[in-house]
Design an enzyme around this catalytic site. Structure first.
Site, PDB file in Angstrom:
ATOM      1  N   HIS A 273      12.536   5.066  13.205  1.00 32.84           N
ATOM      2  CA  HIS A 273      12.380   5.238  11.753  1.00 32.84           C
ATOM      3  C   HIS A 273      13.107   6.517  11.319  1.00 32.84           C
ATOM      4  O   HIS A 273      13.042   7.526  12.021  1.00 32.84           O
ATOM      5  CB  HIS A 273      10.883   5.327  11.454  1.00 32.84           C
ATOM      6  CG  HIS A 273      10.529   5.159  10.007  1.00 32.84           C
ATOM      7  ND1 HIS A 273      10.772   6.130   9.074  1.00 32.84           N
ATOM      8  CD2 HIS A 273       9.949   4.123   9.343  1.00 32.84           C
ATOM      9  CE1 HIS A 273      10.349   5.705   7.890  1.00 32.84           C
ATOM     10  NE2 HIS A 273       9.843   4.494   8.022  1.00 32.84           N
TER      11      HIS A 273
ATOM     12  N   ARG B 191       2.316   8.261   9.127  1.00 38.49           N
ATOM     13  CA  ARG B 191       2.103   9.692   8.842  1.00 38.49           C
ATOM     14  C   ARG B 191       0.943  10.279   9.633  1.00 38.49           C
ATOM     15  O   ARG B 191       1.015  11.408  10.110  1.00 38.49           O
ATOM     16  CB  ARG B 191       1.821   9.874   7.340  1.00 38.49           C
ATOM     17  CG  ARG B 191       3.048  10.162   6.507  1.00 38.49           C
ATOM     18  CD  ARG B 191       2.644  10.365   5.047  1.00 38.49           C
ATOM     19  NE  ARG B 191       3.686  11.011   4.267  1.00 38.49           N
ATOM     20  CZ  ARG B 191       4.817  10.444   3.895  1.00 38.49           C
ATOM     21  NH1 ARG B 191       5.091   9.202   4.251  1.00 38.49           N
ATOM     22  NH2 ARG B 191       5.698  11.111   3.180  1.00 38.49           N
TER      23      ARG B 191
ATOM     24  N   ASP C 101       0.796  -1.230   0.000  1.00 37.23           N
ATOM     25  CA  ASP C 101       0.000   0.000   0.000  1.00 37.23           C
ATOM     26  C   ASP C 101       0.827   1.279   0.000  1.00 37.23           C
ATOM     27  O   ASP C 101       0.348   2.337   0.390  1.00 37.23           O
ATOM     28  CB  ASP C 101      -0.905   0.002   1.240  1.00 37.23           C
ATOM     29  CG  ASP C 101      -0.121  -0.156   2.537  1.00 37.23           C
ATOM     30  OD1 ASP C 101       1.116   0.034   2.519  1.00 37.23           O
ATOM     31  OD2 ASP C 101      -0.745  -0.477   3.570  1.00 37.23           O
TER      32      ASP C 101
ATOM     33  N   HIS D 232       5.858   4.926  13.088  1.00 39.59           N
ATOM     34  CA  HIS D 232       6.266   5.766  11.958  1.00 39.59           C
ATOM     35  C   HIS D 232       5.119   6.329  11.134  1.00 39.59           C
ATOM     36  O   HIS D 232       5.347   7.073  10.194  1.00 39.59           O
ATOM     37  CB  HIS D 232       7.168   4.970  11.011  1.00 39.59           C
ATOM     38  CG  HIS D 232       6.402   3.934  10.225  1.00 39.59           C
ATOM     39  ND1 HIS D 232       6.104   2.704  10.726  1.00 39.59           N
ATOM     40  CD2 HIS D 232       5.846   3.975   8.983  1.00 39.59           C
ATOM     41  CE1 HIS D 232       5.419   2.010   9.832  1.00 39.59           C
ATOM     42  NE2 HIS D 232       5.231   2.765   8.763  1.00 39.59           N
TER      43      HIS D 232
ATOM     44  N   GLU E 110      -2.088   5.323   2.832  1.00 33.32           N
ATOM     45  CA  GLU E 110      -2.088   3.907   2.427  1.00 33.32           C
ATOM     46  C   GLU E 110      -3.478   3.378   2.056  1.00 33.32           C
ATOM     47  O   GLU E 110      -3.606   2.559   1.145  1.00 33.32           O
ATOM     48  CB  GLU E 110      -1.472   3.039   3.534  1.00 33.32           C
ATOM     49  CG  GLU E 110       0.030   3.233   3.724  1.00 33.32           C
ATOM     50  CD  GLU E 110       0.383   4.438   4.593  1.00 33.32           C
ATOM     51  OE1 GLU E 110      -0.544   5.106   5.107  1.00 33.32           O
ATOM     52  OE2 GLU E 110       1.587   4.727   4.755  1.00 33.32           O
TER      53      GLU E 110
ATOM     54  N   GLU F 284      -0.780  -8.920  -1.431  1.00 34.13           N
ATOM     55  CA  GLU F 284      -1.411  -8.345  -0.230  1.00 34.13           C
ATOM     56  C   GLU F 284      -2.571  -7.408  -0.621  1.00 34.13           C
ATOM     57  O   GLU F 284      -2.649  -6.253  -0.216  1.00 34.13           O
ATOM     58  CB  GLU F 284      -0.394  -7.606   0.654  1.00 34.13           C
ATOM     59  CG  GLU F 284      -0.850  -7.367   2.077  1.00 34.13           C
ATOM     60  CD  GLU F 284       0.143  -6.532   2.880  1.00 34.13           C
ATOM     61  OE1 GLU F 284       0.095  -5.304   2.829  1.00 34.13           O
ATOM     62  OE2 GLU F 284       0.974  -7.147   3.589  1.00 34.13           O
TER      63      GLU F 284
END
Ligand code: UD1
Ligand code: UDP
Length: 368
Positions: free
Chosen positions: A240, A209, A94, A207, A130, A116
């Site tokens: 990250h 967003r 994604d 991590h 995503e 996936e």
């Protein structure tokens, strides 16, 4: 058949590696194209799985935005696909690499296989970007490799033809089983001085967003409090490299006794670290899928999840990003042995480690 396999970030590399290995093993004509949306974290994984890409688009910029990633992948992959003319292009998951490569493939009328496929929250901004990357990739895809029956049902509900959906399991379990190594020791990883026998390890990864800013402040403040109120706990956080994460992590967790902020880890030691942990706190997708196989309880630091299977299996719990809630749920698992035991059961909702073989079988039967 000639396959082009495209990926760009850490999780895509891990989850695509078993497919690349299977394609290599069967001697199928192919090209591996990396966008390098991630640079160091991608290179770590290429090394771990011994994959040498045929093309490296090298698009990563410091603190890049979504416009840069989308445009760079779309423009830079065009000449490669025109030259190589694969008859199927495989993408995973994604990320913006996944979506932009699928779009390029569509423009060139090259069929797309999506590894996936079918994960959904149906929330446009969570996870961001995503959820929309997945939905758009589904529209562009010809062969949908769904990891679970739940994911297949989501695709059917959106009108995807049943003949084009294949439940394969998630290739992350193939990768995990290729790499897991109980004999590994942490001597050279900066973790050698932690007493893994006497201390309880909490592993943290964060991590996303949509968690930047206040939600991440809530997460890290809760982590700090959990460590401060439990003297037998050591917390390990491979931070990250996204600058938005680095800053908040350093502000809140740097210098806190028994909190170890370290660099992103190679896959092999990271898997062993999951295995040695008492509890995992994460907003990662992949870690949510790996932990049930290892029997490790997970508190999911998000408001939504597109991976309900581990929650239904009882090994993961969605706790959001509110400081007090995370502290309460974390403390419960540290103090209440029964509550801990209930979650620390092995489950395998994401596959049996044979997903890559199934994907390649299907491609061979469906692609000319
Ligand atoms: C990306 C994916 C996200 C995935 C995550 C996995 C998108 C939009 N986001 O998020 O879906 O869950 O990867 O980790 O596709 N950086 C480095 N070195 C690296 C990697 C990143 O320095 O090896 C830094 C760079 O400054 C870069 C920034 O992190 O600009 C952001 O990278 P980016 O891929 O845009 O976003 P992620 O947050 O990593
Ligand atoms: N991982 C790793 N080293 C680390 C942290 C994570 O190898 O320091 C692996 C982890 O085992 C999982 C994947 O990276 O397979 C998850 O990547 P990430 O959390 O970045 O992305 P997401 O899965 O959320 O898209």
């Amino acid at each position: 058949m000639k396959a082009a396999v495209v990926f760009g970030t850490r999780p895509e590399a891990i989850k695509m590696a078993p497919v690349v290995k299977e394609i290599e093993r069967r001697g199928i004509d192919h090209v591996v194209i990396v966008t390098a949306q991630h640079r160091e974290m991608l290179d770590q994984k290429l090394d771990a799985f011994d994959i040498e890409p045929h093309y490296d688009l090298n698009i990563m910029r410091h603190n890049q935005d979504l416009f840069h990633v989308t445009a760079a992948v779309l423009n830079d992959i065009k000449p490669v696909l025109e030259k190589e003319q694969p008859n199927v292009l495989l993408v995973q998951g994604d990320t913006t690499t996944t979506f932009a490569a699928s779009l390029a493939s569509f423009y060139l009328k090259i069929p797309v296989g999506h590894v996936e496929a079918g994960l959904r929250t149906w929330n446009k901004f969570d996870p961001f970007p995503e959820e929309i990357n997945r939905q758009l990739t589904t529209r562009l895809t010809d062969f949908h490799f769904a990891p679970t029956n739940w994911a297949k049902q989501n695709l059917l509900n959106e009108g995807v033809k049943p003949d084009n959906i294949f439940v394969t399991g998630n290739t992350v379990i193939d990768a995990l089983l290729m790499i897991v190594d109980p004999t590994y020791t942490f001597a050279g990883d900066g973790l050698g001085r932690i007493d893994f026998e006497e201390k309880r390890i909490i592993l943290l990864t964060s991590h996303r967003r949509e968690n930047f800013g206040e939600p991440m402040v809530g997460i890290f403040s809760a982590c700090r409090q959990l460590v401060e109120q439990n003297a037998d706990v050591e917390m390990i956080y491979p931070v990250h490299p996204n600058p938005n994460v680095q800053k908040i992590a350093k502000d809140i967790l740097s210098g806190v006794p028994r909190v170890h902020l370290i660099k992103p880890m190679e896959y092999r030691p990271f898997v062993q670290l999951m295995n040695k942990s008492y509890l995992i706190l994460t907003d990662s997708g992949g870690v949510q899928e790996e932990a049930p196989t290892l029997g490790k309880p997970v508190l999911v630091l998000r408001k939504t999840t597109e991976r309900p299977e581990a929650i239904e299996a009882g090994t993961a719990k969605l706790v959001g990003t509110d400081r007090d809630t995370i502290v309460r749920e974390g403390q419960r698992l540290l103090s209440d042995a029964n509550a801990y035991r209930e979650m620390a059961t092995k489950a395998n909702p994401y596959g049996d480690g044979k997903a890559a073989g199934r994907i390649v079988d299907i491609l061979l039967s469906r692609c000319p």
